[in-house]
Design an enzyme around this catalytic site. Sequence first.
Site, mmCIF file in Angstrom:
data_model
loop_
_atom_site.group_PDB
_atom_site.id
_atom_site.type_symbol
_atom_site.label_atom_id
_atom_site.label_comp_id
_atom_site.label_asym_id
_atom_site.label_seq_id
_atom_site.Cartn_x
_atom_site.Cartn_y
_atom_site.Cartn_z
ATOM 1 N N CYS A 39 42.168 44.297 50.764
ATOM 2 C CA CYS A 39 41.383 43.639 49.713
ATOM 3 C C CYS A 39 40.687 42.374 50.200
ATOM 4 O O CYS A 39 39.857 41.810 49.486
ATOM 5 C CB CYS A 39 42.276 43.330 48.519
ATOM 6 S SG CYS A 39 43.157 44.784 47.894
ATOM 7 N N HIS B 290 39.017 38.312 44.477
ATOM 8 C CA HIS B 290 39.390 39.726 44.421
ATOM 9 C C HIS B 290 39.931 40.061 43.039
ATOM 10 O O HIS B 290 40.761 39.337 42.482
ATOM 11 C CB HIS B 290 40.423 40.026 45.498
ATOM 12 C CG HIS B 290 41.069 41.361 45.358
ATOM 13 N ND1 HIS B 290 40.348 42.535 45.235
ATOM 14 C CD2 HIS B 290 42.386 41.721 45.299
ATOM 15 C CE1 HIS B 290 41.185 43.547 45.110
ATOM 16 N NE2 HIS B 290 42.418 43.080 45.150
ATOM 17 N N ASN C 186 41.122 47.529 40.212
ATOM 18 C CA ASN C 186 41.175 46.963 41.557
ATOM 19 C C ASN C 186 40.467 47.918 42.512
ATOM 20 O O ASN C 186 40.954 49.017 42.772
ATOM 21 C CB ASN C 186 42.644 46.776 41.959
ATOM 22 C CG ASN C 186 42.824 46.201 43.346
ATOM 23 O OD1 ASN C 186 41.922 46.213 44.171
ATOM 24 N ND2 ASN C 186 44.021 45.706 43.617
#
EC number: 2.3.1.180
Length: 324
Positions: A112, A249, A279
Site C-alpha cells: 500500500c 492510503h 482499500n
Amino acid sequence: MIFSKISQVAHYVPQQLVTNNDLASIMDTSHEWIFSRTGIAERHISRDEMTSDLAIQVADQLLTQSGLKADAIDFIIVATISPDATMPSTAAKVQAAIAATSAFAFDMTAACSGFVFALAMADKLIASGAYQNGMVIGAETLSKLVNWQDRATAVLFGDGAGGVLLEASKDKHVLAETLHTDGARCQSLISGETSLSSPYSIGKKAIATIQMDGRAIFDFAIRDVSKSILTLMAQSDITKDDIDYCLLHQANRRILDKIARKIDVPREKFLENMMRYGNTSAASIPILLSEAVQKGQIRLDGTQKILLSGFGGGLTWGSLIVRI
C-alpha cells in the site's frame, strides 16, 4: 537543476459494483458491521479485467490529456502487489499497449506504500537529467488475493487503478520525502506466498490469500505513520498550516481519524473515498488524487502543498510533501 512535477492525473475502476449488502448475502456480515468498523460501503470488483487492463486505461488517459506522443514517454513504473503474472511485468504490458517504444518499464512491489515509493523513485529518475517524461501508476486486482470466506479481510479490498504523468520542471515540486521499511514485522500482513516445488524441496504450504493481523496493522499505522509525518514536517520546515490537503492510503476511516489527531491537522484536510472503493492498496492514493482534481479541490497549478502518505505490508510506510 532539474526537478519533476505532476502534470496529469487519471484513474479507472472496473464497472462491477459490490455493496456491503451484496457481501452480506454470501458471508456472515452486514453493512452496519463493515461500515462502522472501516468506513467502507462499497467497492469495485473486476469481472474479467486484469491488473494490466486497469493500468492501461489509466495510461491511455494520461497520454490523451497530455497531448504527448507515446514515444515521448521515457519510463513507466507500475506499483502493484497483484500483477497479471510474475513475468512479464505489468508495466511491460502497459508499455506495449500504448506503444511507448522508447520507455523502459518495471513494477514496484511495496504494497500500500507502492505508489509513494514509485513516485519518489520517478522523481529521482527525472532529476538525473536523463529522462523527461514518466508515468507512475498504482494498479490492483486485489479481489483475486482475497479469501472470500474470511469476512475480516474480504470486506476491505477493492480493485482499481490511478496514476500520474511526471514531467521535467525547472522548479522543485517534491519538497520533502521519507520512506521506511521494517521487515521484522512482515508477517503482520502477507499474501501471495509460493511454495518450493522442485523434486528436491521440502517446504511448508504457501499462504496465497491475504492474511492480516488487523490490530497490529491498525496500531502500526497510527503510531509509525504519524511519527514519520511529524518528523518529515519538522525536518523540512513545513508546518501543518502549510499543508492544503492530506491524501493518505485509504485503508480505514478510523485510522485517518486517529492520524489526524496525532499530527494535529484538521480532519477536513484529509480527503477520503474508501467508502466507495474500499482499500485498493497501491491504487488508493492516485485514485484519490485524480478524483480531487476532477472535483476542483486540487488544481494542478503548482500552488498547493499536498501530503501523500502510504502504509502497508512489508511493513512499509512513506510520505511525500508535493507542490501540485
